[in-house]
Design a protein around this motif. Sequence first.
Motif, PDB file in Angstrom:
ATOM      1  N   THR A  64       8.005  20.074  30.678  1.00 48.62           N
ATOM      2  CA  THR A  64       7.005  21.323  31.669  1.00 48.62           C
ATOM      3  C   THR A  64       7.846  21.626  32.495  1.00 48.62           C
ATOM      4  OG1 THR A  64       6.052  19.122  31.510  1.00 48.62           O
ATOM      5  CG2 THR A  64       5.552  21.066  33.698  1.00 48.62           C
TER       6      THR A  64
ATOM      7  N   TRP B   7       2.090  24.221  31.375  1.00 50.24           N
ATOM      8  CA  TRP B   7       2.680  24.421  30.205  1.00 50.24           C
ATOM      9  C   TRP B   7       2.581  26.241  30.419  1.00 50.24           C
ATOM     10  CZ3 TRP B   7       1.394  20.685  25.793  1.00 50.24           C
ATOM     11  CH2 TRP B   7       2.276  19.395  25.921  1.00 50.24           C
TER      12      TRP B   7
ATOM     13  N   VAL C 187      10.140  23.995  30.223  1.00 50.08           N
ATOM     14  CA  VAL C 187       9.166  25.311  29.725  1.00 50.08           C
ATOM     15  C   VAL C 187       9.311  26.238  31.380  1.00 50.08           C
ATOM     16  CG1 VAL C 187       6.187  26.179  29.715  1.00 50.08           C
ATOM     17  CG2 VAL C 187       7.467  23.923  28.314  1.00 50.08           C
TER      18      VAL C 187
END
Lengths: 287, 282, 355, 355, 324
Positions: B217, A110, B220
């Motif tokens: 994920t 992330w 992002v």
Amino acid sequence: MSFNAARPNLLAAPGVAWLVTFMVVPCLLVLSYAFFQRGVWGGIEYTFTLENFARVADPLYARIFLNSARIALTTTAIAILIAYPAAYAIARAPRTRQPILLFFAVLPFWSNYLIRTYAWIVLLNREGLINNLLRSMGYTGEPLSLLYTEAAVITGLVYNYLPFVILAIYSTLSRLNPELMEASRDLGAGPVRTFLRVTLPLSLPGVAAGGVFVFVLSIGNFVTPALLGGGRFQMVGNLVYDQFLTANDWPFGAALGAALIVTMIVLLFVQARATARASGESREAQA
Amino acid sequence: MTGNSATVTVADAPVAGRAGGAAAFRRTLPGRIVLLLVFGFLYLPIAVLVMLSFNDSGLPTAWSGFSTRWYSALLGNSDILRAAWNTLVVAIFATLVSTILGTLLALGMETRRRKSNGLEALAFAPMVIPDIVLAVALLTFFSRLGLTMGLHTIIVSHVVFDLAFVCSVVRARLKHFDFSIVEASRDLGASGWTTFWRVTFPVLLPSIVAGALLAFTLSVDEFIIAFFTAGAGRSSITLPMQIYSMIRFGITPEVNALATIVMGVSATALLISQWLNKEQVR
Amino acid sequence: MNAETSPILRIESVAKKFGPVVAVDGVSIDVRENEFFALLGPSGCGKTTLLRMLAGFETPNAGRILLDGRDISPLPPEKRPLNLMFQSYALFPHMTVRQNLSYGLEMERLDKAEIRRRVDETMATTDLTQFADRKPEQLSGGQKQRVALARALVKRPKVLLLDEPLGALDKKLREKMQLELKRMQNEVGITFIIVTHDQEEALVMADRMAILKDGRLLQCGSPEEIYEAPADRFVANFIGVMNFIDGQVAEDGVFEAEGLRLALVNARPGPATLATRPENIAVGAPGERLAGTIADIAYHGLDRVLHVKTPATPVPMQVRVPASGAAYRVGDALSLKIDPARCRLFAGGAVGAGG
Amino acid sequence: MNAETSPILRIESVAKKFGPVVAVDGVSIDVRENEFFALLGPSGCGKTTLLRMLAGFETPNAGRILLDGRDISPLPPEKRPLNLMFQSYALFPHMTVRQNLSYGLEMERLDKAEIRRRVDETMATTDLTQFADRKPEQLSGGQKQRVALARALVKRPKVLLLDEPLGALDKKLREKMQLELKRMQNEVGITFIIVTHDQEEALVMADRMAILKDGRLLQCGSPEEIYEAPADRFVANFIGVMNFIDGQVAEDGVFEAEGLRLALVNARPGPATLATRPENIAVGAPGERLAGTIADIAYHGLDRVLHVKTPATPVPMQVRVPASGAAYRVGDALSLKIDPARCRLFAGGAVGAGG
Amino acid sequence: ADLVISNWDGYMAKDIAESFKAATGLELEVVNHATNEEIMGKIMAGGGKGYDVVFVSSPFAEVLNAQGMLEPLDKSAVPNLANLYPEAEKLAYDPGNQFSVPYTWGTTGLCYRSDKVSGTPDSWMNLLQPADDLKGKTTMLATDRWLMGAGLLGKGYSVNETDPAKINEARDLLIEAKKTLLAYDDTTFYSKLVSGEASLVHAWDGWCNYGIAENKDIKFVVPKEGSDLWIDTMVVMKDSEHKDNAMKFINFILDAKNHAWAAENILYKVPNKAAMESLPASLGEQYPNMKMPPEELVKYELLRDLGPAQKDYSRAVSEIKAAN
Ligand SMILES: Nc1ncnc2c1ncn2[C@@H]1O[C@H](COP(=O)(O)OP(=O)(O)OP(=O)(O)O)[C@@H](O)[C@H]1O
Ligand SMILES: Nc1ncnc2c1ncn2[C@@H]1O[C@H](COP(=O)(O)OP(=O)(O)OP(=O)(O)O)[C@@H](O)[C@H]1O
Ligand SMILES: NCCCCN
Ligand SMILES: [Mg+2]
Ligand SMILES: [Mg+2]
């Protein structure tokens, strides 16, 4: 589950509709450029031609495809080898701890692809942390060339896609009936053979899914080859990217893209068949 | 997302089988060693990244002293913060939509009597279409429709590939799924919808969570498709777009600081929610 | 049968807890070589847990398990020369019936022809030949159970643990399988430990049996011993049908209850419960011994069971009469003759011998 | 019981194939309101498939299913006013026992207190109260089966389909559950269709029963009809124990076989098979009627079954004698007296009446 | 917003929006792109709706204009054009600044560690066929035009060469050069010099300055075979709905003080006479290439769009990248 034959189609409908609207239609629009010519200044000149497909047949592209497929396959194999035990360990951990472990497996991702890759450069380069560490431990030889090698590219790819494989394998392992493993042990198979003959085949769908993720994402990746590979390696994704953006040759990019998509889908079909056979699916026979 | 995934507890084990069952085989030591090694690998560059975020120098090469200047710089950099927020919005919505559509698609595909090659190809395609082709295609498509682009078009586009990944994970889990509990639910009077929420969904939850984490994920980190389908204003710049655009004049450790904060906050939120859960149970 | 041989399997004070639940509570049993040993007990009494400990899937919290005199606790399941047929079958879903059966033999590294021969043979005896190439999900319940049984049988281990192996089979097939198990016991010399809820199965097949309750061993002995001389009221009631009459043994050894006096040998005076089986009660015309009226008649195929209300018992007594005999109707009055030689007397929970 | 009421459930020539496998092959059955109807048949004969079609999980390849006169094929499972207890239990693994039981009632949108009350009541009658908060994986086999049963019972549907509901229970518990089912039949007025392999269960509980074989219906009738007048040799052999003697009916109606002559009423001349049950054979001293020697003695608790080798049969005949009667030993010679009034005669596969 | 511009991040003052607002009262929104190629792709596929002013390198501006996507400059609205060097008004791709205004300009050459390189490099061949002590310590730019440019110049050809045979010669030279190369690097080559990972890198002049800022031993040289002239320009989109504001913005940038920002902060030369003259002398001392006069700069060969020959460049680059 055959009590309502229409239901499966109903379930699939929204996803299919989404894909048709936002993938099939737009992509057909763009891929149809493959039948036209590049304009002098880039752009498309609407004159029908098959020349772009002829250019795709250039052995150069096959070579690049094979080479990047080789790198992607190596990456996939290594990622699976690392991810499987990790997924297994997570699936066997106390049930309340499993989501936490999964979460921490994806957390690093992330942050951002680029800065993670830079972090690897900091670690691996000739003047980087690993070489400094070696030096401080008394190593006096030439600094190791860890970066700008195929190994560095593979390390970077494995690193970035590892959590995806862990997630996919975990997803099938998490609910395997432990009695099946017990039955195998009971019938005289040690842990290794139990793994190979029962656990693995039953988790194969997850392994295959995770493997596909790594493979397709790796073969289409260009940041890692550029940064960790020093631009010395090129994946096929890059080739298509270059046609569309650098060369501004959309018709050829479309032809190359179409060829790539078709090849990959065919490969995936072959892979899916093989997995189904190895994991003993018999849904088809049943219908 | 942090909050989301944090409160999820994976539902209990399946089918037949005894809870104590695997206990005899649960050799925790090798398991722990494996996890230690793998997590060590996963967090090695993260440690570097965190370290760089506290490095006084802007160059990612030499340590020139501890400093929190990049954190202060980050707080003053509304562009990056805005982009981070946009990324979160895109990822959350794309994950939400793609998890729902992907799960349903997986269920549909795995409960069909006959495999459909067309459907299989359709579900594979988003994964193998080169990013740039999808990006150009979607932009062409959206602008032909005359749509105003923005975060919503990025979300719509991210759902395309996210949904394929979610579908793939959930399908893998469905291969040896015991559908008799679904039948039992219908038999007890639950509609298809109720059955999904009360039975299929909780039992599939670990896979759905896995699929959602994967989608999140991917979103992002996605750059090209986001860049092409974003609107022409700051309001739809995502973090990867922001960071890539910094390449030419050097990526400053502000981004490392941001990543450190993102991960730190997520981890803390998860651990707190876990702790709260435990307190509740008591 | 082999009463004199030393035990092949010795279970010594074995216990197992699942969190707060005590599943097995200090059970000691010796099983002799080549014996057919049945485990009986109410649902949830710990039978499966006990078998799983023998097979090596649960570690006992206390006690030892000796096979041929050696403690097998350090051995992993695959090293133990015994096999378990799982109550829930645990068939490999990705393998055909043939592959499920071959699996255990492949683990022994037998050669292919030999495996094929033995699998074919076992499929034939378990009526599975025609399903050889089906996957478990394509089988009926009873077919699955037979695959599970066959998968264990084909291994021919020293000791075979069968957890309700025949419960899903119809009577004919069950009898056929029982014969097959018996044949294997005799020809191959396998020691069987079998969990069953079918009492007739246990009584007919077992050389000895053990009755468990709440994780504890209540009685262990031959079927006759247990049927004829149950150790306590629970066993008496659990195996077969038993009528209980609460009463009092007088100083002269006569058992007295409302409407009943029965002279017993060796009965100690005091409050006691008389236990007698339906087949040990004869029906006479009204006036003789214990009087009652028929409350219900149950048809059992080869005979009928009369449920007779008497002053001596809170619930109707069960009396078994041949189906072909005299015709009875609900409401008929009759009198019951209890055979004093075929009664048990339980005094204050302790065991007293009747007859 | 309600022989005159119109059928609540009418199964009309229903058939189901799985690929090449014909699981159900043109079965027609009428089930009457408030009836206890048992389905019997060998493993794999199509019982589960039939129930699954009734519940709506399989679509018949042919035929119709009418409930209260309406064709229910367009209805999805949740709209059908009948419930199925699955042979494989199909418990919700993520729910506790209480949640499993409440689920079906929540679907009816009953209020919470009512749900609680009914679930508590059903848990009490199925002895599950103490397991209310356990997950299925923490239960024993029999406990799981009771949860599956309770989950269906608590719904009190018009028609309840039970696929081997009691197979994993010990005898006492099974009897208790049988009583409970009977009570619900009478008090709540549920129509039961039950698959069982326990013949005694079927004979005792069922108002009527059907015998299936290879997907086809062989006979449908009351337990007495089927036990006493089996439609064919298969049914005769399948329900209860039957001795078969192959022979010849002479012109004078006398049945003749090696060592046996038996005068029968209404017997048509020609080759025939005489069928008689073990309890309908009396044992006499050598010299009377059919001579034989005891090959084996099986102990069945309340009585013994002698396996008697005779010249008339290829396999020993089974003869049931009281356990308390004369002592027999293997090898004893004796003679058997067959009651001609309690025989069936099967001629060339066709049905002939004996007696 | 009253105006949307797209630029590389960090290529303008951080507070440009505020100062522009203070000067004109207009709301400025700055968005970023990572590369010429990406913003080009986006504009070509989507028409570039929503953008008013876009910063791209000159060949891309040339293409956009050829596609008819650019708005001609309204010179009356951009009086500050007068600040430009005369050379900057005679650039071959857009003589007289009809559709583009140069923002920065410079050339490409060799950036090296004088303390690690023996002698003074002065030829592309120092990069392409390095001395033994430089093997494995050189990097080259990866973008196709500059990569090919080095090869072509090394062979003595034009950076806009379209003869396939000559392109192939350059390609072969570059494939040979790959063997001694550490990496292709467009972004971090200067930090490789600073850390010592590399000793001689193919670099844009302005970017070499970042290295010089960290290490005094780093030097920049334009090889004797010549080099290219690159120009980053500002263009106004035809679809712009704020063309007047766009002109005001360009005018604002061309203001000497504003334009000097780029020179001072990103160490790129700007084609703005007034701005360059306002710079402190110390800047030129520290970064000698900042002092390169415009008349010298424009001697280098301007990069032009290649038209159909772009195909051959792309293929050649693919072959180089695929070689091992
Ligand atoms: N999916 C399937 N594919 C092929 N054959 C099947 C499938 N399901 C069931 N069958 C076959 O159909 C027949 C009927 O099966 P069914 O489950 O109805 O039997 P059953 O009477 O319930 O048997 P049991 O008493 O053993 O449970 C069996 O022979 C079985 O093998
Ligand atoms: N994982 C577990 N957690 C808690 N209790 C358990 C667990 N597994 C089994 N038990 C309990 O332990 C007891 C013994 O279970 P076991 O399965 O041995 O019974 P059983 O004798 O085989 O019963 P059945 O005849 O019903 O199969 C039961 O009361 C059961 O509920
Ligand atoms: N081909 C789609 C992959 C998206 C991940 N960046
Ligand atoms: Mg059990
Ligand atoms: Mg069945």
